[in-house]
Structures are given as C-alpha cells and as structure tokens.
Motif scaffolding. Structure first.
Motif, PDB file in Angstrom:
ATOM      1  N   THR A 126       0.775  -1.255  -0.068  1.00 26.96           N
ATOM      2  CA  THR A 126      -0.015   0.036   0.037  1.00 26.96           C
ATOM      3  C   THR A 126       0.956   1.337   0.033  1.00 26.96           C
ATOM      4  OG1 THR A 126      -1.741  -1.231   1.174  1.00 26.96           O
ATOM      5  CG2 THR A 126      -1.691   1.172   1.210  1.00 26.96           C
ATOM      6  N   LEU A 127       1.957   1.398   1.046  1.00 22.78           N
ATOM      7  CA  LEU A 127       2.879   2.282   0.824  1.00 22.78           C
ATOM      8  C   LEU A 127       3.343   2.592  -0.307  1.00 22.78           C
ATOM      9  CD1 LEU A 127       4.177   4.571   2.310  1.00 22.78           C
ATOM     10  CD2 LEU A 127       5.852   2.698   3.168  1.00 22.78           C
ATOM     11  N   ARG A 128       3.710   1.532  -1.192  1.00 22.78           N
ATOM     12  CA  ARG A 128       4.499   1.578  -2.380  1.00 22.78           C
ATOM     13  C   ARG A 128       3.467   2.180  -3.513  1.00 22.78           C
ATOM     14  NH1 ARG A 128       7.034  -2.715  -2.061  1.00 22.78           N
ATOM     15  NH2 ARG A 128       5.355  -4.047  -2.564  1.00 22.78           N
ATOM     16  N   ARG A 129       2.347   1.787  -3.396  1.00 23.10           N
ATOM     17  CA  ARG A 129       1.159   2.221  -4.349  1.00 23.10           C
ATOM     18  C   ARG A 129       0.990   3.826  -4.274  1.00 23.10           C
ATOM     19  NH1 ARG A 129      -4.403   2.667  -4.069  1.00 23.10           N
ATOM     20  NH2 ARG A 129      -4.349   1.553  -1.985  1.00 23.10           N
ATOM     21  N   TRP A 130       0.958   4.108  -2.797  1.00 17.60           N
ATOM     22  CA  TRP A 130       0.774   5.586  -2.747  1.00 17.60           C
ATOM     23  C   TRP A 130       1.884   6.450  -2.973  1.00 17.60           C
ATOM     24  CZ3 TRP A 130      -0.900   5.641   3.235  1.00 17.60           C
ATOM     25  CH2 TRP A 130      -2.349   5.170   3.385  1.00 17.60           C
TER      26      TRP A 130
END
Length: 137
Positions: free
Chosen positions: A23-27
């Motif tokens: 999720t952090l990477r997608r953000w």
C-alpha cells in the motif's frame, strides 16, 4: 536534504502508518506520478523524511474521510489527474495529395516486400522439384 534529517525505510514507515508495504509503495508511486519527489538511496530505494511522513499521514487521513484516491493525491500535490495523464498530441495537417502519396508509397513498399517473399518461396519450391527430378533419373 540535510545530513541530520532522520530517514525512514518503507518497512518501518508502513508499520507506523499501519498499512502494508505494498500500500505504501502504491501511494508513493501515485505521488511520484504527480511530481512529488522522494529521496532514494544508492540502491534506488525510497527513503522517507519527516516531510514525507506528514504527507503520507495526510493521504491516509483524506482516504479515511472517503475522498477518492485520485482526489486525495491531487489535493496533496496540486496536480490534476486529467492534466497528468493528458496525452501529448500534435495535430498533423496534410493535403489529400500528400496523404495519397504517403499511402501509395506504403502500398508499393508492402507489395514489393510481399513479391520478394513469394519469389523466395517459389525459388525454394523449384529447387525441391529439381532435386526430385534428379533423384528420379
């Protein structure tokens, strides 16, 4: 970045934000797509600063308020999604004669290529037939 500023790696930051690393990477990818700059280490991995943490915490808060992901990214970066993904197009102006010439040239080139291909096949087939005749005699 100043040498004294604290830097965080993705795993630690994801844990503190209570999100997965994916999720952090997608953000982060979405923010970078809207021209938000992240620092990177010598291995090319993102390193997060206190400012980045504040931005990501705000993103999480906006998403918690049911703001759409695209709208939240836009609000944080000031980048319009439509502006970001608008294709860079140029208008091509051509007369009908120029278009006809262009098409004619392309067709002639394609016909020539196909003719050469057929000629090679015919030559190969003729060679096989000649070998068969020699073997019979």
């Amino acid at each position: 970045m100043s040498g004294q500023e604290t830097q965080y790696m993705a795993k630690d930051l994801a844990a503190s934000l209570d999100v997965t690393t994916s999720t952090l990477r997608r953000w982060a990818i979405a923010l970078e797509g809207a021209h938000y700059p992240f620092e990177r280490n010598e291995k090319g991995q993102r390193i997060y600063t206190e400012q980045d943490i504040a931005t990501l915490e705000e993103l999480k808060r906006l998403l918690g308020e049911k703001l759409s992901f695209a709208d939240a990214i836009q609000q944080l970066t000031g980048q319009s999604k439509t502006k970001e993904y608008e294709p860079d197009t140029k208008k091509l102006v051509m007369t009908s004669e120029e278009l006809e010439k262009l098409i004619s040239h392309a067709v002639k080139k394609a016909v020539k290529k196909e003719r050469e291909k057929l000629f090679k096949q015919l030559k190969k087939q003729m060679k096989k037939e000649m070998e068969k005749l020699r073997d019979k005699s």
